[in-house]
Design an enzyme around this catalytic site. Structure first.
Site, PDB file in Angstrom:
ATOM      1  N   LYS A 189       0.869  -1.180   0.000  1.00  0.00           N
ATOM      2  CA  LYS A 189       0.000   0.000   0.000  1.00  0.00           C
ATOM      3  C   LYS A 189       0.902   1.224   0.000  1.00  0.00           C
ATOM      4  O   LYS A 189       1.410   1.642   1.036  1.00  0.00           O
ATOM      5  CB  LYS A 189      -0.912  -0.003   1.233  1.00  0.00           C
ATOM      6  CG  LYS A 189      -2.219   0.804   1.072  1.00  0.00           C
ATOM      7  CD  LYS A 189      -2.024   2.299   0.862  1.00  0.00           C
ATOM      8  CE  LYS A 189      -1.720   3.013   2.151  1.00  0.00           C
ATOM      9  NZ  LYS A 189      -1.641   4.516   1.932  1.00  0.00           N
ATOM     10  N   GLU A 266       9.045   1.878  11.573  1.00  0.00           N
ATOM     11  CA  GLU A 266      10.008   2.972  11.667  1.00  0.00           C
ATOM     12  C   GLU A 266       9.203   4.258  11.629  1.00  0.00           C
ATOM     13  O   GLU A 266       8.550   4.576  10.635  1.00  0.00           O
ATOM     14  CB  GLU A 266      11.004   2.905  10.505  1.00  0.00           C
ATOM     15  CG  GLU A 266      12.179   3.854  10.690  1.00  0.00           C
ATOM     16  CD  GLU A 266      12.079   5.059   9.785  1.00  0.00           C
ATOM     17  OE1 GLU A 266      11.874   6.167  10.310  1.00  0.00           O
ATOM     18  OE2 GLU A 266      12.204   4.883   8.573  1.00  0.00           O
ATOM     19  N   CYS A 300      13.338  11.226   7.735  1.00  0.00           N
ATOM     20  CA  CYS A 300      13.040  10.766   9.093  1.00  0.00           C
ATOM     21  C   CYS A 300      14.243  10.908  10.015  1.00  0.00           C
ATOM     22  O   CYS A 300      14.079  11.156  11.212  1.00  0.00           O
ATOM     23  CB  CYS A 300      12.547   9.328   9.075  1.00  0.00           C
ATOM     24  SG  CYS A 300      13.696   8.174   8.294  1.00  0.00           S
ATOM     25  N   GLU A 398       8.170  16.938  15.536  1.00  0.00           N
ATOM     26  CA  GLU A 398       8.688  16.664  14.202  1.00  0.00           C
ATOM     27  C   GLU A 398       8.005  17.573  13.178  1.00  0.00           C
ATOM     28  O   GLU A 398       6.785  17.576  13.065  1.00  0.00           O
ATOM     29  CB  GLU A 398       8.462  15.202  13.821  1.00  0.00           C
ATOM     30  CG  GLU A 398       9.084  14.833  12.485  1.00  0.00           C
ATOM     31  CD  GLU A 398       8.910  13.373  12.130  1.00  0.00           C
ATOM     32  OE1 GLU A 398       9.873  12.779  11.616  1.00  0.00           O
ATOM     33  OE2 GLU A 398       7.816  12.825  12.363  1.00  0.00           O
TER      34      GLU A 398
END
Length: 520
Positions: A189, A266, A300, A398
């Site tokens: 996906k 992750e 990331c 973040e």
């Protein structure tokens, strides 16, 4: 005012107008015929429609993958046979790297030079795991004259792979490589913002000779009732590998729990880059500039919190801000571009909201809005805030864009406390010429990965993953093989078997005469 990007942007030739799912070797529409718009980041114009997967589409894909696992040749091939196909996949990716980069850059806003590197890394991911499955050996434990024990690795079944939009093709390969290498079948996906490059996988796999049904792709959103959530909840998908933000990871964790699925996640990061006074400032500035502004800041592992010892703090901030102002923002297709367009207007608005917030929480020394000449599209100037307190949201949260917070510290203990003062723990970067300090700091910092006097350069054999809110589990090297396989212990008894006698008369034996049964 007319949007200049509509005349200056680069549009690749032969773009599709519509993207379908790929299930059981065929391109298909959604069961209900639903589609969604895909935008191009430079102009935010709709350039194609993609099939929008839901519960029924995921079920079709899972059943195809389940059938291929139960009846097809892929899980039963010897490792060398699977390895040959994976190497052919890598060859095809390498032969099309420029086309892949062109599409990836157009779809995601990544600078073309960086997208090209990601395409080549995708090929290397397949080569790495193709070699690893041939070279790996499983454990054997011998008890001379009594027993041999060995570990039998087996593919698990249908792996559900949910991938992000920041470097989509490469990160898809990072999951597809080991999942396929170990004999599993998959349902992918991809991120709804960037489905274009993922649509090339079916043709690549068909040309390489991957059996029908082993790879399936369902486009769509992640919310309840849509593709991502349906894949996580499906009872015939025992494994989920997810890369994305931490809140989504928490939702996946809860929805996977009823079936006790294997999870590898992750998640987000707010990684510190710690610069001590004895560091090579030239190298530290170059690396930290690259570490937060490459990939448009949508990385990331970005070192988005820079902690600098006070003796060199003023010099560092001045030089860092000056260099950040020289970073070239441009159209993604321009080879000279270093920061392109953010992926989507929703993400652009999020990043810009943090830029405005940062003006109230720190001292703006570079950027702070749109770059000059880019009044349209998702362009953000590389933005630097200094004197940022650890309580600030731009220090704690973040942002996932070209925005960095710089904070001073005095002592090693203060630096460590600041580095660990977020809910995240993905990566950390340490800059010092004191070897003892470097190793002590690396041992104490709360991060899954640490780089000493280096930017983000990885060896594919090493574990990749975070701690705290940055992830669950590790992938990379044999950790990926572990995740995508069941490990079965097989015990073979040699010679005379000494079994305890229950319910019949037997000579008295001491415990040391018996094969010691595990009491657990």
């Amino acid at each position: 005012m007319t949007d200049p990007s509509l005349t200056t942007r680069h549009v690749p030739a032969d773009l599709p107008e519509r993207i379908q799912h790929y299930i059981d070797g065929e391109f298909v529409d959604s069961v209900d015929g639903d589609t969604f718009d895909v935008l191009e980041p430079v102009s935010n114009e709709v350039y194609l429609q993609a099939a929008s997967g839901k519960v029924a589409d995921i079920h079709r894909a899972v059943q195809a993958a389940k059938r291929a696992f139960a009846e097809g040749p892929w899980p039963r091939m010897i490792a060398r046979e699977r390895s040959r196909i994976l190497h052919r996949i890598a060859d095809i990716v390498e032969s099309r790297d420029r086309r892949l980069a062109e599409l990836e850059s157009f779809d995601s806003g990544l600078p073309i030079s960086q997208a090209l590197g990601q395409a080549r890394r995708a090929a290397e991911n397949f080569r790495f795991f193709a070699d690893l499955i041939v070279a790996q050996s499983d454990d054997t434990f011998k008890v001379p004259g009594r027993q041999i024990n060995y570990v039998n690795r087996k593919p698990i079944g249908v792996a559900g792979l949910i991938t992000p939009w920041n470097t989509p093709f490469m990160l898809e390969s990072w999951k597809l490589g080991p999942a396929l290498a170990t004999g599993n079948t998959v349902v992918l996906k991809p991120a709804e913002f960037t489905p274009l490059s993922a649509s090339l996988w079916p043709g690549i796999f068909e040309e390489a000779g991957l059996p029908v049904g082993v790879f399936n792709l369902v486009n769509g959103f992640g919310e309840e009732g849509y593709a991502g959530d349906s894949l996580v909840r499906h009872p015939d998908v025992p494994l989920i590998s997810f890369t994305g933000e931490s809140r989504t990871g928490q939702i996946i964790f809860g929805n996977a729990a009823p079936h006790l699925k294997g999870l590898s996640m992750e998640l987000g990061g707010k990684s510190p880059a710690v610069v001590f006074a004895d560091a090579d400032l030239d190298a530290a500035i170059d690396a930290t500039i690259f570490g937060v502004f490459s990939l448009n800041g949508e990385r990331c592992t970005a070192g988005s919190r820079i902690l600098v010892q006070r003796e060199v703090y003023d010099e560092f901030v001045e030089r860092y801000a000056a260099q950040a102002k020289r970073v070239k923002v441009g159209y993604p297709h321009d080879p000279a571009t270093e920061v392109g367009a953010l992926v989507h207007p929703e993400h652009f608005e999020k990043v810009m909201s943090y830029v405005e917030l940062g003006k109230t929480e720190g001292r703006l020394v570079a950027g702070g809005g749109r770059p000059e000449g880019f009044e349209f599209g998702n362009f953000v100037a590389p933005t630097v805030f200094a004197d940022v307190p650890p309580t600030a949201r731009i220090f704690q949260e973040e942002i996932f864009g070209p925005v960095v917070a710089i904070t001073p510290f005095d002592t090693d203990d203060e630096a460590l406390a600041l580095a660990n003062d977020t809910k995240y723990g993905l990566a950390a970067y340490i800059w010092t010429n004191d070897l003892k300090r470097a190793h002590n700091f690396a041992q104490a910092v709360e991060a899954g990965m640490v780089w000493l006097n280096s930017n983000n350069v990885r060896d594919l054999r090493t574990p990749f993953g975070g701690v705290k809110a940055s992830g669950l589990g590790h992938e990379g090297g044999y950790r990926s093989i572990d995740f995508y396989t069941d490990q079965q212990a097989v015990h073979i008894t040699l010679g005379k078997v000494h079994n305890p006698s229950f319910g019949k008369a037997a000579p008295a034996e001491t415990a040391t005469d018996l094969d010691d049964p595990d009491p657990r």
